[in-house]
Design an enzyme around this catalytic site. Structure first.
Site, mmCIF file in Angstrom:
data_model
loop_
_atom_site.group_PDB
_atom_site.id
_atom_site.type_symbol
_atom_site.label_atom_id
_atom_site.label_comp_id
_atom_site.label_asym_id
_atom_site.label_seq_id
_atom_site.Cartn_x
_atom_site.Cartn_y
_atom_site.Cartn_z
ATOM 1 N N HIS A 176 0.841 -1.194 0.000
ATOM 2 C CA HIS A 176 0.000 0.000 0.000
ATOM 3 C C HIS A 176 0.881 1.250 0.000
ATOM 4 O O HIS A 176 0.652 2.194 -0.767
ATOM 5 C CB HIS A 176 -0.902 0.027 1.242
ATOM 6 N N HIS A 223 0.141 -3.359 9.184
ATOM 7 C CA HIS A 223 1.588 -3.266 8.989
ATOM 8 C C HIS A 223 2.244 -2.601 10.189
ATOM 9 O O HIS A 223 1.630 -1.778 10.871
ATOM 10 C CB HIS A 223 1.925 -2.456 7.727
#
Length: 413
Positions: A176, A223
């Site tokens: 991302h 994350h």
């Protein structure tokens, strides 16, 4: 130094950021599901998949992952007789919640299939071509690195997980963050060659958008800070190294007679040679989608050049954009809706056909999720589907706009 790296990679930093933004777990308690799995503080099916991924990283074997059946999280819980995932956490700041959850969608398929084509339809196909090329390279490198490094995502607890589909994937680096950085700054650097705009304003927008996507990966618990930082750095390095060759790649992609062959064969080869795992992960399928979109667009732009109508902006460059009038907004919205409808129709039609043909060839049932995950079925059906989307986007959509009177070849609107 190693201690600082461990701190950046630790779940406590992610959990602390979530708490600061008003996303907190409910009171610690254990809920034993009907199948005997224990969940606490937001650790639901997604956590089970993460632990499977950790076992792989430690060399342990496990069965196929079931996280990628594309069911909504609530449906997964209801099907397994478990508590709704919302009960595992509490939102105390809805502004941050909507900001970061919305920002996280900027790295999903729904964003790619709307934003990138919209650049083609409403601004300049040249910019779309640049964005797709860089996006595909950056995402392929990031996805492959994930499955080579095999570093797990932050554990839950203490982290609250808001996404489940990709929780079985590994964490390092954040694709991302890579995609957001690549798209934002590729658009900034390429647009300054084509149109006049305040560069400082464009830079500010690029920084803000990429930062929001990066922070959203912490907020959603997907994350660690180290994953995000590495994603940004890797993307920046790829762009820096490749930037001097963007013009050459553009020329070869449009004019070399072998360009369409390379544009199909190379991405398909990379899809079939994607690193193998001993459990199912969505990374191979997602990578196939990205490379296939790039492949279809690449061939489409080459075909447009042969046909003599590319729909690119006319120079001399940089051009001055016309004022943003109500009529321009209306034409842009109409092009978006018509174009998106064509892409969705293409996706559903080719996907339906290719799945049935491949399942018949390999003697599998279309409704068999495990069969659709087999490489010999997943790669060709996704590749053919999204190559078709790329071709329709680059060749047909603008011509339909002309037929419908939504595109004036003499202007931007």
């Amino acid at each position: 130094m190693w201690g600082f790296i461990s701190y950046l990679n630790g779940p406590e930093l992610v959990a602390g950021f979530q708490r600061c933004c008003g996303l907190v777990p409910r009171e610690t308690r254990s809920n034993v599901s009907q199948n005997g799995l224990v969940h606490a503080n937001g650790s639901g099916p997604g956590t089970v998949h993460r632990r499977k991924a950790e076992q792989v990283a430690n060399g342990a074997s496990h069965a196929h992952d079931s996280n990628s059946n594309y069911k909504p999280a609530c449906a997964q819980y209801e099907a397994e007789g478990e508590e709704h995932p919302r009960s595992h956490y509490e939102v105390r700041n809805w502004l941050f919640y909507f900001l970061f959850v919305t920002s996280a969608t900027l790295g999903h398929e729904v964003f790619y299939i709307t934003f990138l084509p919209s650049i083609h339809w409403n601004l300049d196909p040249f910019l779309c071509r640049r964005l797709v090329n860089v996006w595909a390279v950056v995402m392929y490198i990031g996805q492959v690195m994930k499955d080579i490094l095999k570093l797990p995502r932050p554990p839950s607890p203490p982290v609250v997980k808001l996404e489940t589909r990709v929780d079985a994937e590994y964490g390092m680096p954040s694709t991302h963050a890579m995609a957001a950085t690549a798209i934002s700054f590729t658009l900034l650097l390429s647009a300054q060659e084509r149109v006049k705009f305040p560069f400082e304003l464009g830079l500010a927008v690029a920084v803000v958008l990429s930062a929001l996507v990066c922070l959203s990966r912490l907020y959603t618990g997907m994350h660690s800070a180290l994953d995000v930082i590495c994603g940004v750095v890797i993307s920046a390095v790829i762009m820096t190294v490749s930037y001097p060759y963007w013009g050459t790649i553009d020329y070869l992609q449009l004019h070399n007679p072998l360009a369409p062959v390379v544009g199909v064969v190379l991405p398909l080869f990379l899809c079939y040679k994607y690193p193998e795992l001993d459990h199912y992960s969505t990374t191979r399928g997602d990578t196939t989608i990205i490379l296939a979109c790039c492949s279809g667009c690449s061939v489409g732009y080459w075909v447009n050049e042969r046909l003599g109508l590319t729909f690119d902006l006319a120079g001399p460059f940089p051009v001055t954009l016309p004022p943003l009038t109500l009529a321009a907004v209306g034409f842009g919205l109409a092009r978006f809706l018509v174009g998106l409808g064509m892409l969705v129709l293409t996706r559903q039609t080719v996907r339906w056909l290719s799945l049935r043909v491949l399942c018949r060839v390999y003697g599998a049932s279309v409704s068999d999720v495990d069969a659709r995950r087999r490489k010999e079925i997943e790669v060709p059906y996704k590749f053919s589907t999204y190559v078709s989307i790329g071709l329709v986007n680059s060749i047909l959509v603008n011509r339909v706009f002309v037929m419908m009177g939504l595109w004036d070849l003499g202007s931007l609107v």
